[in-house]
Write a protein that holds these residues in place. Structure first.
Motif, mmCIF file in Angstrom:
data_model
loop_
_atom_site.group_PDB
_atom_site.id
_atom_site.type_symbol
_atom_site.label_atom_id
_atom_site.label_comp_id
_atom_site.label_asym_id
_atom_site.label_seq_id
_atom_site.Cartn_x
_atom_site.Cartn_y
_atom_site.Cartn_z
ATOM 1 N N ALA A 1 -10.879 39.922 -23.034
ATOM 2 C CA ALA A 1 -10.843 40.120 -24.401
ATOM 3 C C ALA A 1 -12.598 39.901 -24.279
ATOM 4 N N ASP A 2 -12.755 41.369 -24.817
ATOM 5 C CA ASP A 2 -14.751 41.745 -24.795
ATOM 6 C C ASP A 2 -14.609 41.703 -26.446
ATOM 7 N N GLY A 3 -15.469 41.185 -27.088
ATOM 8 C CA GLY A 3 -15.947 41.329 -28.381
ATOM 9 C C GLY A 3 -17.164 40.484 -29.015
ATOM 10 N N ARG A 4 -16.259 40.172 -30.526
ATOM 11 C CA ARG A 4 -17.575 38.825 -31.635
ATOM 12 C C ARG A 4 -16.413 37.921 -31.450
ATOM 13 N N TRP A 5 -16.861 37.202 -31.760
ATOM 14 C CA TRP A 5 -16.088 35.631 -33.378
ATOM 15 C C TRP A 5 -17.093 34.912 -33.337
ATOM 16 N N GLY A 6 -17.222 35.570 -34.999
ATOM 17 C CA GLY A 6 -18.900 34.915 -35.420
ATOM 18 C C GLY A 6 -19.105 35.594 -34.953
ATOM 19 N N LYS A 7 -20.936 34.843 -34.500
ATOM 20 C CA LYS A 7 -21.994 35.175 -33.558
ATOM 21 C C LYS A 7 -22.051 35.127 -31.897
ATOM 22 N N LYS A 8 -20.589 34.799 -31.894
ATOM 23 C CA LYS A 8 -20.716 34.259 -30.563
ATOM 24 C C LYS A 8 -20.067 36.030 -29.603
ATOM 25 N N ALA A 9 -21.266 36.066 -28.821
ATOM 26 C CA ALA A 9 -20.382 37.688 -27.956
ATOM 27 C C ALA A 9 -19.476 37.136 -27.128
ATOM 28 N N VAL A 10 -18.747 37.531 -27.216
ATOM 29 C CA VAL A 10 -16.569 36.800 -26.216
ATOM 30 C C VAL A 10 -17.068 38.151 -25.340
ATOM 31 N N HIS A 11 -16.234 37.421 -23.322
ATOM 32 C CA HIS A 11 -16.624 38.739 -22.369
ATOM 33 C C HIS A 11 -15.535 37.872 -21.691
ATOM 34 N N TRP A 12 -14.182 37.606 -21.546
ATOM 35 C CA TRP A 12 -13.636 36.140 -20.857
ATOM 36 C C TRP A 12 -12.471 37.683 -19.729
ATOM 37 N N THR A 13 -12.483 36.964 -19.390
ATOM 38 C CA THR A 13 -11.406 37.593 -18.248
ATOM 39 C C THR A 13 -11.019 36.338 -17.622
ATOM 40 N N LYS A 14 -9.502 36.695 -17.254
ATOM 41 C CA LYS A 14 -8.458 35.638 -16.519
ATOM 42 C C LYS A 14 -7.633 36.174 -14.986
ATOM 43 N N THR A 15 -7.212 36.150 -14.103
ATOM 44 C CA THR A 15 -6.223 36.181 -13.503
ATOM 45 C C THR A 15 -4.829 35.059 -13.523
ATOM 46 N N PHE A 16 -4.262 35.399 -13.841
ATOM 47 C CA PHE A 16 -3.073 34.806 -13.859
ATOM 48 C C PHE A 16 -2.158 34.960 -12.840
ATOM 49 N N GLY A 17 -1.353 34.097 -12.212
ATOM 50 C CA GLY A 17 0.119 34.033 -11.405
ATOM 51 C C GLY A 17 1.292 35.592 -11.720
ATOM 52 N N ASN A 18 1.434 34.783 -12.728
ATOM 53 C CA ASN A 18 1.878 36.379 -13.253
ATOM 54 C C ASN A 18 2.678 36.924 -15.057
ATOM 55 N N SER A 19 3.025 37.121 -15.260
ATOM 56 C CA SER A 19 2.990 37.493 -16.956
ATOM 57 C C SER A 19 4.074 36.039 -17.378
ATOM 58 N N CYS A 20 4.666 35.828 -16.551
ATOM 59 C CA CYS A 20 5.128 34.934 -17.573
ATOM 60 C C CYS A 20 4.218 33.918 -17.858
ATOM 61 N N LEU A 21 2.908 32.953 -16.701
ATOM 62 C CA LEU A 21 1.957 32.804 -16.832
ATOM 63 C C LEU A 21 1.167 32.996 -17.809
ATOM 64 N N LEU A 22 0.679 34.463 -18.155
ATOM 65 C CA LEU A 22 -0.734 34.416 -19.047
ATOM 66 C C LEU A 22 0.319 34.337 -20.384
ATOM 67 N N TYR A 23 2.022 34.903 -20.654
ATOM 68 C CA TYR A 23 2.260 34.378 -22.149
ATOM 69 C C TYR A 23 2.475 32.814 -22.597
ATOM 70 N N ALA A 24 2.874 32.146 -21.387
ATOM 71 C CA ALA A 24 2.557 31.131 -21.879
ATOM 72 C C ALA A 24 1.541 30.648 -22.229
ATOM 73 N N GLU A 25 0.425 30.268 -21.885
ATOM 74 C CA GLU A 25 -1.233 29.956 -21.968
ATOM 75 C C GLU A 25 -1.998 31.191 -22.947
ATOM 76 N N THR A 26 -0.980 32.560 -23.277
ATOM 77 C CA THR A 26 -2.015 32.651 -24.186
ATOM 78 C C THR A 26 -1.057 34.129 -24.951
ATOM 79 N N ASN A 27 0.449 32.947 -25.615
ATOM 80 C CA ASN A 27 0.946 33.840 -26.684
ATOM 81 C C ASN A 27 0.475 33.604 -28.168
ATOM 82 N N PRO A 28 -0.140 34.157 -29.384
ATOM 83 C CA PRO A 28 0.243 35.286 -29.453
ATOM 84 C C PRO A 28 -0.403 36.024 -29.207
ATOM 85 N N VAL A 29 -1.969 35.526 -28.403
ATOM 86 C CA VAL A 29 -2.798 36.903 -28.079
ATOM 87 C C VAL A 29 -2.630 37.937 -28.046
ATOM 88 N N PHE A 30 -1.643 37.754 -26.126
ATOM 89 C CA PHE A 30 -1.920 38.873 -25.014
ATOM 90 C C PHE A 30 0.294 39.304 -25.474
#
Length: 140
Positions: free
Chosen positions: A111-140
């Motif tokens: 995720a790259d961008g801005r939230w309010g006045k704060k720059a956001v540069h976030w990267t995270k590797t998950f063990g599988n797509s299920c874990l991605l879903y469980a930890e970030t739904n509904p964003v990803f």
């Protein structure tokens, strides 16, 4: 110019274009349905890539509150989740009801961008797509 540098430049050009469209847009598409607290605004380019290398997936634009420039499939709920986390993607709510298999098939979200006045540069590797879903739904 390396492939990574060219890809990074292209992503930011797309982000700048989306931000320009967001400024020009007269009214948010779903402003009445946006449940985020306060007037915080954000804009992100989100990607999900197979494997451990970031920025390999198709980018999605998320503008909060949602407007015509948003290409995210579920922008109202995604913006509300980011607002609840205060713009910190590491604080997105985890769904405890999701049970994921112990299969290592990594995916990397960015995720790259801005939230309010704060720059956001976030990267995270998950063990599988299920874990991605469980930890970030509904964003990803």
């Amino acid at each position: 110019m390396s492939k990574f540098t060219a890809r990074f430049a292209a992503r930011w050009a797309a982000f700048a274009f989306a931000a320009a469209i967001a400024v020009v847009a007269v009214a948010p598409a779903s402003a009445s349905a946006y449940a985020g607290p306060g007037p915080v605004r954000g804009a992100f380019i989100l990607t999900v890539s197979a494997g451990e290398k970031p920025y390999q997936g198709k980018p999605v634009v998320l503008i909060c509150p949602p407007n015509a420039a948003t290409s995210h499939p579920n922008p109202v709920q995604a913006c509300a989740a980011i607002a609840k986390a205060g713009g910190d993607f590491d604080r997105l709510p985890i769904d405890p009801a999701v049970l994921c298999p112990f299969i290592y098939d990594p995916v990397t979200a960015t995720a790259d961008g801005r939230w309010g006045k704060k720059a956001v540069h976030w990267t995270k590797t998950f063990g599988n797509s299920c874990l991605l879903y469980a930890e970030t739904n509904p964003v990803f």
